[in-house]
Design a protein around this motif. Structure first.
Motif, PDB file in Angstrom:
ATOM      1  N   ILE A  95       0.802  -1.094   0.068  1.00  0.00           N
ATOM      2  CA  ILE A  95      -0.117   0.014   0.024  1.00  0.00           C
ATOM      3  C   ILE A  95       0.888   1.232  -0.087  1.00  0.00           C
ATOM      4  CG2 ILE A  95      -2.022   1.216   1.068  1.00  0.00           C
ATOM      5  CD1 ILE A  95      -2.739  -1.070   2.531  1.00  0.00           C
ATOM      6  N   LEU A  97       0.151   4.343   0.227  1.00  0.00           N
ATOM      7  CA  LEU A  97      -0.767   5.601   0.351  1.00  0.00           C
ATOM      8  C   LEU A  97      -0.401   5.781   1.811  1.00  0.00           C
ATOM      9  CD1 LEU A  97      -4.395   4.310  -0.998  1.00  0.00           C
ATOM     10  CD2 LEU A  97      -2.473   5.869  -2.151  1.00  0.00           C
ATOM     11  N   HIS A  98      -0.738   7.132   1.977  1.00  0.00           N
ATOM     12  CA  HIS A  98      -0.323   7.863   3.401  1.00  0.00           C
ATOM     13  C   HIS A  98      -1.538   8.368   3.942  1.00  0.00           C
ATOM     14  CE1 HIS A  98       3.659   6.265   2.935  1.00  0.00           C
ATOM     15  NE2 HIS A  98       3.827   6.798   1.470  1.00  0.00           N
ATOM     16  N   ASN A  99      -2.329   8.929   3.156  1.00  0.00           N
ATOM     17  CA  ASN A  99      -3.420   9.806   3.398  1.00  0.00           C
ATOM     18  C   ASN A  99      -4.584   8.868   3.735  1.00  0.00           C
ATOM     19  OD1 ASN A  99      -4.322  12.213   4.445  1.00  0.00           O
ATOM     20  ND2 ASN A  99      -4.610  13.049   2.426  1.00  0.00           N
ATOM     21  N   ILE A 100      -4.558   7.555   3.989  1.00  0.00           N
ATOM     22  CA  ILE A 100      -5.867   6.843   3.962  1.00  0.00           C
ATOM     23  C   ILE A 100      -5.847   6.126   5.292  1.00  0.00           C
ATOM     24  CG2 ILE A 100      -4.733   4.922   2.916  1.00  0.00           C
ATOM     25  CD1 ILE A 100      -7.143   4.360   1.449  1.00  0.00           C
ATOM     26  N   LYS A 101      -7.020   6.050   5.832  1.00  0.00           N
ATOM     27  CA  LYS A 101      -7.306   5.343   7.293  1.00  0.00           C
ATOM     28  C   LYS A 101      -7.456   3.968   6.996  1.00  0.00           C
ATOM     29  CE  LYS A 101      -9.416   9.342   9.379  1.00  0.00           C
ATOM     30  NZ  LYS A 101     -10.902  10.073   9.634  1.00  0.00           N
ATOM     31  N   TYR A 103      -9.572   1.892   8.178  1.00  0.00           N
ATOM     32  CA  TYR A 103     -11.107   1.608   7.873  1.00  0.00           C
ATOM     33  C   TYR A 103     -11.327   1.774   6.305  1.00  0.00           C
ATOM     34  CZ  TYR A 103     -16.010   0.804   8.592  1.00  0.00           C
ATOM     35  OH  TYR A 103     -17.353   0.451   8.544  1.00  0.00           O
ATOM     36  N   GLU A 104     -10.759   2.727   5.679  1.00  0.00           N
ATOM     37  CA  GLU A 104     -11.003   2.925   4.420  1.00  0.00           C
ATOM     38  C   GLU A 104     -10.509   1.939   3.358  1.00  0.00           C
ATOM     39  OE1 GLU A 104     -11.627   7.834   4.035  1.00  0.00           O
ATOM     40  OE2 GLU A 104      -9.532   7.178   4.604  1.00  0.00           O
ATOM     41  N   ALA A 105      -9.167   1.831   3.860  1.00  0.00           N
ATOM     42  CA  ALA A 105      -8.246   0.632   3.178  1.00  0.00           C
ATOM     43  C   ALA A 105      -9.118  -0.721   3.204  1.00  0.00           C
ATOM     44  CB  ALA A 105      -6.903   0.772   3.920  1.00  0.00           C
ATOM     45  N   LEU A 108     -12.211  -0.846   1.075  1.00  0.00           N
ATOM     46  CA  LEU A 108     -12.061  -1.003  -0.520  1.00  0.00           C
ATOM     47  C   LEU A 108     -12.161  -2.591  -0.632  1.00  0.00           C
ATOM     48  CD1 LEU A 108      -9.149   1.344  -1.701  1.00  0.00           C
ATOM     49  CD2 LEU A 108     -11.305   1.272  -2.613  1.00  0.00           C
ATOM     50  N   HIS A 125     -20.937  -2.282   6.261  1.00  0.00           N
ATOM     51  CA  HIS A 125     -20.056  -1.867   7.570  1.00  0.00           C
ATOM     52  C   HIS A 125     -19.857  -3.041   8.526  1.00  0.00           C
ATOM     53  CE1 HIS A 125     -19.384   2.544   7.281  1.00  0.00           C
ATOM     54  NE2 HIS A 125     -20.786   2.667   7.231  1.00  0.00           N
ATOM     55  N   ASP A 142      -9.319   4.173  12.649  1.00  0.00           N
ATOM     56  CA  ASP A 142      -9.094   5.534  12.400  1.00  0.00           C
ATOM     57  C   ASP A 142      -7.750   5.939  12.235  1.00  0.00           C
ATOM     58  OD1 ASP A 142     -11.751   6.277  12.060  1.00  0.00           O
ATOM     59  OD2 ASP A 142     -12.128   6.557  14.319  1.00  0.00           O
ATOM     60  N   LYS A 144      -4.223   6.824  10.279  1.00  0.00           N
ATOM     61  CA  LYS A 144      -3.783   6.671   9.036  1.00  0.00           C
ATOM     62  C   LYS A 144      -2.615   5.577   8.809  1.00  0.00           C
ATOM     63  CE  LYS A 144      -5.779  10.402   7.478  1.00  0.00           C
ATOM     64  NZ  LYS A 144      -5.417  11.807   7.465  1.00  0.00           N
ATOM     65  N   ARG A 160      -8.402  -6.431   4.301  1.00  0.00           N
ATOM     66  CA  ARG A 160      -8.967  -5.951   2.944  1.00  0.00           C
ATOM     67  C   ARG A 160      -9.601  -7.193   2.340  1.00  0.00           C
ATOM     68  NH1 ARG A 160      -5.155  -3.104  -0.975  1.00  0.00           N
ATOM     69  NH2 ARG A 160      -4.713  -5.361  -1.648  1.00  0.00           N
TER      70      ARG A 160
END
Lengths: 341, 344
Positions: A95, A97-101, A103-105, A108, A125, A142, A144, A160
């Protein structure tokens, strides 16, 4: 134990890359199978085709010939959408990415189930929360991604993959670049998921130790062939030894470990029993001493680790006492008459 | 999660509020003083004739153009940054704006001399847009082909800069071989700014921009997966090839159409997505795209207001202002504490 349903199998599968000027075959005649609730470790040297096999089995790459069957149905006959709901594939792609939490990852992973905008529904959820829970990431939901350790980041990938809610989870080297405790914790997590969630999990690895200790079955790739079986079976029938042994590496069939081969510099006799004998033997082997019954020097190990310590009886009948293995080995190293050369 | 959602709605509302505020300020800014209470009169009745003309023919179209240009250039930049997974991608940096310029040059300097009537109708909008978008798309295609072979971010950017220079050279070459009238038309175009669009051009720009944005909106979900990595995107069922083509088309249309009428607008496309990432703290394109769009319009309106500051009645070129705003952001991305690789 009753055997679970078959999840995936291959039939005379040949993998490789088709090129305009003929195919480049990586491996052929692959006949393996994986069942519900099984943890399978795919093992082989670098460049033996582990990733190619995993990519072919997940439909990311076309086979050169033969077929892959997902629950007895040909992979090519399953629609792309259905496939994403039955097989999840986690590649070695990190991954970035750095600006992703967290939960969001993990969310996906719900990609195949969400609408055209990717809206996360109430049901989604629930699945995401469960995936976080199973991987022990709930408290980091929550956070990052760039504030996680390597091991935690690997857990995010597993979560994920779990959120994708598939019967088969395929992972390419999930333990690469991890330290020893993280490697164990990731593999035991995979094992837990295969047991408790009845997932079929196939992962490739270079880490023989964890694979032999935790996997239900090994798929062993060696010299253009693949053999499958319980780790112990592959140890006993010497498949593992054959796959990795070389003039400089020997396999110890009783401990299931590999060791660098060096020519011995001396020989000793060893008397004793129990775990102290085993550790003494280990140290002697590491120090390039062969253990022979005809050797002139005799080493007696203590029965328990008390202060009587280790004894060496020299050919002249002299008794020397040592309080640690370290001192013992140092003495042998410096005693010219022990050495063969 | 609900707290999160409320924050996002609050963000969108505040950005929209700032946008409206700056829009009004931009309408009032300029050498001729127009007061706030005159505006409704212009829109719904007839007031002072000179002021009415200045407002309806100049200020209003200019402000609208600023809103559209800022939004489209920024969204185009966002799409390129995700597509290339490169925080320094943007229409101007990768030479896509130059590509659009080349398209216009080819139209004005090569096709136009063949038929004068054709030129006139083309300048009205559609032809200009078409050539600019094709030019922009061609350069993007070249960059994408190169970046599929070269993974290193810096290498791709250097190649982008080189392509931009190469394209400028081709334009110079075209100028060398063209006649005086055509050259004049082209030079006037290159000086183009957001302030002199005809109503028909503004209409064409709006329609094409909305089309480009809609195309981008259809790809919001794949964009999030692509940001995670191509292999992941494929494994969850994204048709990478289709998505890439649609996103390419969208980014080229957005950058091309603005460049066609306003000339190359520097540093908005590369800087604004980062500003949007900071203010929204998001990586989800459902949040990022609207934030980028609103921030882009805000920055462009602010730049236009700033360009009207000189009291003498002269106006600063908008490119200068956007550069002065954008370049510090870009430097901060490269040299900042987080570093270039951690800006996503």
């Amino acid at each position: 134990m009753e055997k679970g349903r078959e999840i995936i199998s291959t039939e005379n599968l040949a993998i490789g890359y088709s090129k305009s000027h003929g195919n480049s075959m990586v491996m052929k005649e692959i006949n393996v199978s994986a069942f519900r609730g099984e943890l399978i470790a795919l093992i082989g040297k670098n460049g033996s085709g582990k990733s190619t096999l995993l990519r072919t089995m997940t439909g990311m790459q076309q086979p050169l010939s033969g077929s892959v069957f997902m629950k007895r149905k040909k992979l090519n006959d399953i629609s792309r959408t259905d496939l994403t709901k039955t097989i999840s594939f986690t590649s070695t792609e990190p991954i970035d990415l750095h600006n992703i939490k967290v939960y969001e990852a993990v969310a996906l992973g719900r990609f195949p189930y969400t609408n055209w905008l990717g809206t996360i529904s109430h049901d989604d959820h629930i699945v995401i929360d469960e995936s976080l829970n199973l991987t022990g990431l709930s408290h980091l939901a929550d956070r990052k991604i760039d504030r996680l350790s390597d091991g935690e980041r690997q857990r995010v990938l597993i979560a994920r993959s779990l959120a994708q809610d598939t019967e088969l989870l395929v992972m390419d080297e999930p333990t690469a670049f991890l330290d020893l405790p993280s490697r164990y914790s990731i593999v035991s997590l995979l094992r837990k998921l295969s047991r408790e969630k009845k997932k079929c999990i196939i992962y490739s690895t270079h880490d023989l130790d964890t694979a032999i200790n935790e996997a239900d079955k090994l798929w062993l790739m060696k010299s253009g062939k693949i053999s499958q079986g319980a780790p112990e079976d592959l140890v006993i029938n010497r498949s593992l030894a054959e796959a990795f042994e070389s003039p400089s590496l020997s396999f110890n069939i009783s401990s299931g470990t590999f060791r660098l081969v060096r020519s011995p510099k001396g020989s000793v006799r060893l008397e004793g029993s129990g775990y102290l004998r085993r550790w003494t033997e280990r140290a002697l082997v590491r120090g390039d001493f062969r253990i022979e019954t005809s050797a002139k020097y005799l080493i007696k190990t203590p029965d328990v680790a008390d202060d009587t310590g280790w004894q060496i009886i020299t050919p002249g009948g002299e008794i020397k006492h040592f309080t640690s293995i370290y001192d013992l080995i140092n003495y042998l190293d410096e005693e010219p008459s022990v050495n063969l050369k | 999660m609900t707290r999160n959602k409320r924050n996002i709605i609050l963000l969108f509302l505040s950005l929209t509020f700032i946008l409206l505020l700056l829009f009004i300020v931009d309408l009032l800014a300029g050498s001729v003083h127009i007061s706030l209470n005159e505006i409704p009169v212009f829109l719904f009745g007839d007031g002072n004739a000179t002021h009415d003309i200045i407002f309806m023919k100049f200020r209003l179209p200019k402000a609208l153009t600023a809103v559209i240009a800022g939004a489209t250039m920024s969204v185009s930049g966002l799409l390129m940054q995700t597509l290339f997974r490169n925080p320094l991608a943007g229409p101007d940096v990768l030479g896509v704006s130059s590509g659009a310029g080349l398209g216009v040059a080819i139209m004005l300097l090569t096709f136009a001399p063949l038929n004068n009537a054709l030129t006139a109708s083309m300048m009205s909008g559609w032809g200009l847009i078409l050539f600019a978008c094709v030019g922009a798309g061609a350069v993007m295609l070249i960059i994408m082909l190169i970046s599929s072979r070269v993974r290193d971010i810096m290498t791709v950017l250097i190649i982008g800069v080189l392509i931009a220079s190469a394209v400028s050279s081709v334009v110079t070459l075209l100028q060398y071989f063209s006649n005086e009238t055509m050259l004049k038309t082209y030079v006037i175009w290159t000086m183009g700014n957001i302030g002199n669009l005809s109503p028909s051009q503004l209409k064409a720009l709006s329609i094409v921009s909305v089309a480009g944005l809609l195309l981008a909106v259809t790809q919001l979900k794949p964009l999030n997966a692509i940001l995670m990595g191509d292999t992941f995107a494929r494994s969850v069922g994204v048709n990478i090839r289709t998505s890439r083509i649609l996103l390419f088309a969208s980014a080229s249309i957005l950058a091309g159409s603005v460049t066609a009428f306003c000339g190359p607008i520097a540093f908005v496309g590369i800087a604004v997505p980062h500003i949007a990432r900071i203010v929204s703290g998001a990586s989800d394109h459902k949040v990022l795209l609207p934030s980028t769009l609103l921030s882009g319009s805000i920055i462009m309106l602010a730049s236009d207001v700033i360009s009207n500051i000189p009291p003498s009645g002269s106006v600063l070129p908008i490119n200068t202002v956007t550069s002065l705003i954008g370049i510090p952001v870009v430097i901060w991305i490269i040299a900042g504490k987080k570093g270039i690789k951690k800006s996503f």
